[in-house]
Design a protein around this motif. Structure first.
Motif, mmCIF file in Angstrom:
data_model
loop_
_atom_site.group_PDB
_atom_site.id
_atom_site.type_symbol
_atom_site.label_atom_id
_atom_site.label_comp_id
_atom_site.label_asym_id
_atom_site.label_seq_id
_atom_site.Cartn_x
_atom_site.Cartn_y
_atom_site.Cartn_z
ATOM 1 N N UNK A 101 0.837 -1.196 0.000
ATOM 2 C CA UNK A 101 0.000 0.000 0.000
ATOM 3 C C UNK A 101 0.869 1.242 0.000
ATOM 4 N N UNK A 102 0.499 2.212 -0.823
ATOM 5 C CA UNK A 102 1.342 3.388 -1.033
ATOM 6 C C UNK A 102 0.532 4.671 -0.948
ATOM 7 N N UNK A 103 1.248 5.784 -0.825
ATOM 8 C CA UNK A 103 0.576 7.084 -0.845
ATOM 9 C C UNK A 103 0.173 7.495 -2.251
ATOM 10 N N UNK A 104 0.437 6.638 -3.247
ATOM 11 C CA UNK A 104 -0.092 6.893 -4.588
ATOM 12 C C UNK A 104 -1.534 6.405 -4.721
ATOM 13 N N UNK A 105 -2.133 5.968 -3.597
ATOM 14 C CA UNK A 105 -3.540 5.561 -3.488
ATOM 15 C C UNK A 105 -3.797 4.138 -3.979
ATOM 16 N N UNK A 106 -2.767 3.404 -4.334
ATOM 17 C CA UNK A 106 -2.982 2.092 -4.936
ATOM 18 C C UNK A 106 -2.571 0.951 -4.020
ATOM 19 N N UNK A 107 -3.350 -0.143 -4.122
ATOM 20 C CA UNK A 107 -3.003 -1.418 -3.504
ATOM 21 C C UNK A 107 -2.526 -2.329 -4.628
ATOM 22 N N UNK A 108 -1.355 -2.902 -4.490
ATOM 23 C CA UNK A 108 -0.845 -3.882 -5.446
ATOM 24 C C UNK A 108 -0.702 -5.228 -4.737
ATOM 25 N N UNK A 109 -0.972 -6.289 -5.461
ATOM 26 C CA UNK A 109 -0.689 -7.634 -4.979
ATOM 27 C C UNK A 109 0.254 -8.290 -5.973
ATOM 28 N N UNK A 110 1.362 -8.831 -5.453
ATOM 29 C CA UNK A 110 2.439 -9.375 -6.275
ATOM 30 C C UNK A 110 2.604 -10.865 -6.023
ATOM 31 N N UNK A 111 3.051 -11.568 -7.054
ATOM 32 C CA UNK A 111 3.451 -12.964 -6.897
ATOM 33 C C UNK A 111 4.844 -13.001 -6.291
ATOM 34 N N UNK A 112 4.986 -13.710 -5.188
ATOM 35 C CA UNK A 112 6.296 -13.805 -4.541
ATOM 36 C C UNK A 112 7.254 -14.640 -5.390
ATOM 37 N N UNK A 113 6.715 -15.609 -6.118
ATOM 38 C CA UNK A 113 7.568 -16.520 -6.884
ATOM 39 C C UNK A 113 8.359 -15.803 -7.970
ATOM 40 N N UNK A 114 7.700 -14.920 -8.737
ATOM 41 C CA UNK A 114 8.402 -14.279 -9.853
ATOM 42 C C UNK A 114 8.378 -12.751 -9.812
ATOM 43 N N UNK A 115 7.756 -12.160 -8.772
ATOM 44 C CA UNK A 115 7.741 -10.708 -8.649
ATOM 45 C C UNK A 115 6.767 -10.012 -9.583
#
Length: 538
Positions: free
Chosen positions: A484-498
């Motif tokens: 979570x960032x102050x750019x207002x966005x939530x990102x979800x990432x794959x840990x395996x490959x980024x």
């Protein structure tokens, strides 16, 4: 301070009149508001009502009072704080001129010195962490984003709504400029539930470890416990009111559930810690700190609570009795974070750049770790209790071993302050022992990095955010990372490959993200007073 003055100079009588008009409306003075609008002509003012958040006048007055309080504590020559930071009451701030306020602060410092009180070492931590940890302007850009986010907040709120609201806006910034985020990565609006009720920024959120119940802490002096179970009480909340001690702010600074979700501990800016039942009933008030409580953690057994404060003290509490079990005073400045290694030993960190590992019942630290060149923002033990990670304003994260005395890995690839860290729930003694152990670090340089802790090597740099990243959280299965960032966005990432696998765009800067125990929902709290729950079934 110069920036604040320039901003205030831009306010016109139209702006002031409109804020007064809105205040009268919101306070229920309908006839007075009508008369005032007619005489002042606010309906013709160049102000877009949709960009003015509820309570704007009150918020602006409060921030002005905080500025006066800070100005009274700051040395006029070099901008430093010469002595302990002194709180001032609202009555003092509105009745005394700036010179009288400075004189009052000086008199109180002299009285404290004469009484042998707390020295001035924690003053800078109070001033800085009050801004940084509580969102009162974490740098110029963050403050501007926060205010913009407030302006975009809904003009109508209800204390508890059973409501779903589109995340709104376009998707987050692409990972690379020439490769836009695929539309299928964006969470559909129907999968986002927005919770309304807080009256100020929401700084933290945490799921119960046993059920669909979410706690959130805010600058409005309340914690809310939200029911997210399907049924007639869906999205309803219990309000835990933190009545401020004397004239000090009651902003909630930290929250933590115990192991079975039956009790919630909260800390606040007035120096009080509290223990509540999951139904919102106050069980204990812990009142031995004399400065803001920035860290509060239950041990795994749930019989002891650990707190760290700006007053430099670390206190171990008997949770059932609500009494002090032991006080540790090794730090020379504000304590910023604490973390249990097991039921009896724990680590602490501070603005004094030191890290200590201590055990309940022993006066001398088991380990002393030094090496950071600036204040240490956070510390976390890995699932096995072997590795301790730390991050700092010196732009580094470090990994320490309980078996040694020095830094095992010095992680130096970030370009700005590293604000937070998280271990993956993987590796030895974790719920997912077949997966490798990783460390996530989040920085004001807008990136998040994943590290192989055995080799001290960065395996993935997660790029895509365009503002400071304040929070990261691993999914319970260890396969995904939410940021979570102050750019207002939530990102979800794959840990395996980024790779980026989900995105959700909010309406304001994000302070905290949290996965529920089932791993199918991510909660995020925002600077525009809202909390969002996002369906993240992957």
């Amino acid at each position: 301070m110069g920036t604040t003055k320039r901003h205030m100079a831009l306010l016109t009588s139209d702006h002031i009149n409109y804020m007064v008009f809105r205040y009268l409306q919101e306070a229920g003075f309908t006839h007075t508001a009508f008369s005032f609008a007619h005489e002042s002509g606010v309906t013709n003012a160049p102000v877009d009502p949709n960009n003015v958040a509820p309570g704007t006048l009150i918020a602006l007055v409060q921030k002005g009072m905080q500025y006066l309080e800070l100005e009274a504590n700051v040395d006029g020559q070099d901008g430093s704080v010469d002595g302990d930071f002194k709180m001032l009451s609202p009555e003092e701030l509105i009745t005394l001129d700036p010179d009288q306020l400075r004189q009052l602060v000086q008199e109180r410092r002299e009285e404290e010195r004469a009484a042998g009180g707390v020295g001035g070492a924690r003053c800078q931590a109070v001033a800085e962490k009050r801004k940084e940890r509580m969102g009162r302007g974490a740098g110029k850009e963050q403050k501007e984003k926060q205010e913009k986010g407030k302006g975009q907040a809904r003009t109508e709120r209800t204390a508890s709504q059973q409501h779903q609201q589109p995340a709104g806006g376009r998707g987050p910034a692409p990972m690379e400029e020439d490769h836009p985020t695929p539309p299928q990565l964006e969470v559909p609006p129907a999968d986002v539930v927005t919770l309304h009720g807080h009256e100020s920024e929401v700084y933290m959120c945490s799921w119960s470890p046993t059920e669909l119940v979410l706690a959130s802490g805010s600058g409005d002096g309340t914690t809310r416990i939200w029911n997210l179970n399907p049924g007639p009480n869906f999205c309803k909340s219990s309000v835990l009111l933190h009545e401020a001690k004397s004239d000090k702010a009651g902003d909630v600074t930290t929250i933590d559930w115990n192991h079975d979700g039956s009790l919630l501990a909260t800390g606040s800016y007035d120096g009080l810690a509290r223990i509540w039942t999951k139904d919102g009933k106050l069980r204990q008030t812990l009142d031995k700190h004399v400065g803001p409580v920035f860290a509060l953690k239950w041990n795994k057994k749930g019989d002891m609570l650990l707190s760290g404060s700006v007053d430099k003290k670390i206190i171990v509490w008997d949770a059932k009795a609500g009494e002090v079990k032991q006080v540790f005073d090794h730090h020379e400045a504000a304590a910023l974070d604490v973390d249990w290694r097991n039921n009896n030993s724990f680590a602490t960190c501070s603005t004094d750049m030191m890290i200590y590992v201590c055990r309940v019942g022993e006066a001398t630290p088991l380990k002393t770790f030094s090496g950071h060149k600036n204040e240490v923002n956070a510390i976390k033990w890995d699932p096995s209790g072997t590795w301790l990670a730390s991050c700092s304003d010196d732009n580094t994260a470090k990994i320490w071993s309980i078996k040694g005395d020095g830094c095992v890995h010095d992680l130096r690839e970030h370009k700005k302050e590293v604000y937070t860290i998280r271990w993956s729930p993987t590796g030895p003694n974790s719920p997912n022992p077949h997966l490798p152990l990783l460390l996530a670090t989040a920085s004001f340089d807008t990136t998040v990095k994943l590290w192989d802790v055995e080799q001290g090597r960065c395996v993935h740099t997660l790029r895509g955010h365009t503002e400071s990243v304040y929070s990261v959280a691993f999914s319970p299965n260890g396969r995904y990372l939410a940021t979570g960032s102050f750019d207002k966005s939530i990102f979800v990432w794959s840990v395996a490959d980024g790779s980026l696998v989900r995105t959700c765009q909010g309406e304001a800067g994000i302070y905290d993200v949290s996965w529920n125990e089932a791993g199918d929902k991510v909660a995020a709290c925002f600077a525009n007073r809202t909390v969002c729950v996002v369906d993240m079934r992957l």
